[in-house]
Enzyme design. Structure first.
Site: not given
Ligand code: BGC
Length: 757
Positions: A284
């Site tokens: 993530d």
């Molecule tokens: C979130 C994810 C997301 C990623 C990319 C993160 O902060 O937890 O769910 O896919 O950002 O935008």
């Protein structure tokens, strides 16, 4: 007969042969490519970057990014929106980099692309997996036409704590329903082939257990027994893997004290060895470098740990790119590990068909024809109507008759900026339909509809500011609250009926939007109570990204319709349901607590050794509130009256060689055609691991014409009774069971049977 069998066998052998040769072809292509790659280029494939925002600007090709693209230091990008911008980035790689390895392009296509559907929690309340699958297909179709080939969805984190804002992005509290939806979404996005030009590679997230942070505070620690993990939290991720999901996102939280992104048990032993996942794992957003804050070491150490654990791609942190060559020198990682990660990324690109067609999905003509088409918008309207949950309907207050005068009141009654809900990065709130507009269109000329705002979403400037990080979502009116309230009350008094639209701004739920107090903000509570006091029938439309605590606000309402954040067609969909063009059929997928102090409250809670009993002081209960939620899982009314007959079992014993059926007659005794989600739960009465009070095992959504009766049949097999035991073996244990059927998790009728060896 023999001939047919032989024919079948030879077809199977041919198919297997074809699969083998295409697999061999892919492997030899990748072997050849990897032989030419330098270590830096291999590490480049592990690097996922974003130009800095979800908004396309010239920064897509900003100096730094451009240089990295040219040098082969990027494997994929996200946050680049629109095929022109995507093409620019791909062009640099394809024209100026040494090996011309195409990039893939990801985005958070969470509930639709530009045609925004209701938030995922809302869609789960439809219990309609075909509908949900179609929504994912449509999102893939739009997003791929605009140049994307990867979505960071589905989010399948089981969540039982509505303080956590990200409950909005998932499918609620139940692992079985969550698994069905996970499967539907993966299949919807990925279709039959990743190489097709209208599908997206899916990414199941957030692996794992991200939905159980302590105290409901986002990014917080998770600590959970293996028993609970396997039985209650892991099944939806597993379902996504079984459905062929091509990528997995490791979560921010730790598990057993090890951050998911560096957790070898999770990413290798469980995911790859036990579940046989063969795609790639992406971290993530900076979850790799966040391991430093977790206390796992410096960037070089955590990057080596993550690679060892099984991470293949690093979102934004650039730890793999910048530190692994040093770790290789120091023998902290091996070249074989780097090669394996690189190969996983290249395989995904190969399967996407990017080596043949690096620009395959960037299709201006298709983008123009598909994105926000009338057909897509009509479908978004349909999905929204299916996701609403009717919580109360006193004396048939709903549907509204298309005559008389209506006061439409509330801070969300004439609003565009909150209709899309959280995580709608590609949606344009200005294209959404406010409730006022939808009501006027659908009601026709027989009804007079007048509007007053009545209250701010919140009067608290600090809360408003936090809800406004992505633009004005919770605007505080220039007028005083008293003036606004008075205007609304006058309108209410002068009208036959009141519809009041209250709830949360879209950014009051979602990521980093945990709330300790999940009641309606004080401004809106005051508005509701004042409207109730007018004596007019008040229909409450509640728009929120999570279950709210509605205690104290339900008695005064004539009807309550829970609409979540309904997406681009919000106003039309709400009007369709309020005026009875569509009969609501949604059922809650998360319990609505009586009070925050009850959380977590969920239908499958265990019995305990001291089940609550009114006469026994020393039983498991609260002194001040009931144990039961205000509205339970599975609950939801229709405008009709649905009556259940008695469940009838086909026998009283079951073995692993046969099955039982349970039949129940379901009648639509009302005057509206309806859809009803008939739910089937099972209770294991005695087992080696204390059993949940009941567990959802099957459901069917049936259509019933007014007056119609249907017999609904569920089949019970021994496999449905299996669970993960203390040794983490998946077993069923002989003994007594109850099968329980009903229209929600509370109002069920039970019949017993015995499982025999
Ligand atoms: C979130 C994810 C997301 C990623 C990319 C993160 O902060 O937890 O769910 O896919 O950002 O935008």
């Amino acid at each position: 007969m023999k001939k047919i069998a032989l024919l079948l066998l030879s077809t199977l052998i041919t198919l297997w042969g074809v699969a083998q040769t295409s697999e061999t072809r892919m492997n030899s292509f990748i072997d050849g490519l990897m032989k030419q790659m330098t270590l830096e280029e291999k590490l480049g494939q592990l690097n996922l970057i974003t130009p800095g925002s979800g908004i396309p600007t010239g920064s897509v090709v900003s100096r730094d990014v451009e240089k990295k693209l040219r040098e082969g230091k990027v494997g994929g990008m996200f946050g680049v929106i629109g095929y022109e911008n995507i093409r620019k980035a791909q062009d640099i790689v394809m024209k100026e980099s040494r090996l011309k390895i195409p990039l893939f392009f990801g985005s958070d296509v969470i509930h639709g692309y530009k045609t925004t559907f209701p938030i995922p929690l809302a869609m789960s309340c439809s219990w309609d997996t075909a509908l949900i699958r179609r929504s994912a297909m449509m999102a893939a179709n739009e997003a791929s036409a605009d140049g994307l080939n990867w979505t960071f969805s589905p989010m399948v984190d089981v969540a039982r704590d509505p303080r956590w804002g990200r409950v909005a992005e998932g499918s609620g509290e139940d692992p079985f329903l969550g698994s069905q939806i996970a499967t539907a979404m993966v299949k919807g996005y990925q279709g039959n082939s990743l190489a097709a030009n209208n599908t997206l590679m899916a990414c199941v997230k957030h692996f794992a257990l991200y939905g159980a942070p302590e105290g409901g505070r986002d990014y917080n620690s998770v600590d959970m027994s293996r028993n609970r993990m396997y039985n209650e939290y892991l099944p939806p991720y597993k379902a996504a893997v079984d459905a062929g999901v091509a990528s997995v996102m490791s979560s921010f939280n730790d598990i057993d004290g090890v951050p998911a992104t560096g957790n070898r048990w999770l990413l290798t032993d469980l995911l790859r060895k036990q579940w046989r996942f063969n795609g790639f794992v992406v971290s993530d957003y900076t979850s790799l470098s966040e391991m430093i804050n977790h206390g796992s070491g410096n960037l070089q150490e955590v990057s080596a740990q993550a690679l060892n654990a099984g991470l293949d791609m690093d979102m934004v942190a650039e730890g793999l790119l910048n530190t692994l060559s040093q770790s290789l020198k120091e023998k902290k990682v091996t070249l074989a590990q780097i090669d394996a990660a690189c190969r996983n990324i290249l395989v995904a690109k190969y399967k996407l068909g990017l080596f043949d067609q690096p620009y395959k999905t960037m299709d201006a003509a298709r983008a123009k024809a598909t994105i926000l088409s009338a057909e897509n918008r009509a479908f978004a309207r349909e999905v929204a109507t299916q996701s609403f949950v009717l919580l109360k309907n006193n004396q048939q207050a709903l549907p509204l008759a298309a005559k008389g005068s209506l006061a439409l009141i509330g801070p969300l009654a004439s609003d565009k900026s909150n209709m899309l809900g959280t995580w709608a990065v590609s949606g344009d709130p200005q294209l959404s339909i406010p409730v006022l507009e939808g009501m006027k269109q659908v009601a026709g000329t027989g009804v007079t509809i007048q509007y007053a705002k009545g209250a701010n979403i919140t009067d608290d400037p600090a809360l408003a500011a936090r809800a406004n990080v992505f633009g004005m979502r919770a605007e505080i009116d220039a007028r005083t609250p008293e003036v606004m309230l008075e205007e609304a009350l006058q309108l209410a008094r002068a009208s036959d009926k009141v519809v009041v639209v209250v709830g949360e701004a879209s950014e009051m739920s979602g990521e980093a939007a945990s709330r300790a107090d999940i009641t309606l903000p004080a401004s809106q509570q005051k508005l509701l109570k004042a409207l109730y006091a007018t004596g007019k029938p008040v229909v409450v439309v509640n728009m929120s990204g999570r279950p709210l605590v509605l205690t104290g606000l339900t008695e005064g309402a004539a009807a309550i319709l829970q609409v979540w954040h309904p997406g681009i067609e919000a106003g039309y969909a709400i009007a369709d349901v309020l005026f009875g063009k569509v009969n609501p059929s949604g059922k809650l997928t998360m319990s609505f607590p009586v009070a925050v102090g009850q959380i977590p409250v969920y239908y499958s809670q265990k019995n305990t050794g001291r089940p609550q009993s009114p006469d026994n002081k020393f039983s498991s209960k609260y002194l001040d509130i009931p144990n039961e939620p205000l509205f339970p899982f599975g609950y939801g009314l229709t405008y009709s009256t649905i009556e259940y007959g008695k469940p009838v079992l086909s026998g009283t014993t079951l073995t692993n060689k046969d099955s039982l059926t349970v039949k129940i007659r379901v009648t639509n005794a009302g005057k509206y055609d309806a859809r009803e989600v008939v739910q089937c739960y099972v209770q294991d009465k005695v087992r080696s691991i204390t059993p949940p009070a009941k567990e959802l095992k099957a459901f069917q959504k049936v259509s019933l014409k007014a007056g119609e009766t249907k017999e609904v049949v569920f089949t019970i097999t021994e496999r449905m009774l299996a669970f993960w035991n203390a040794n983490l073996n998946y077993v069923s244990e002989p003994g007594e069971f109850n099968v329980m059927v009903g229209g929600n998790s509370r109002d069920v009728q039970a019949v017993g049977f015995t499982l025999k060896n």
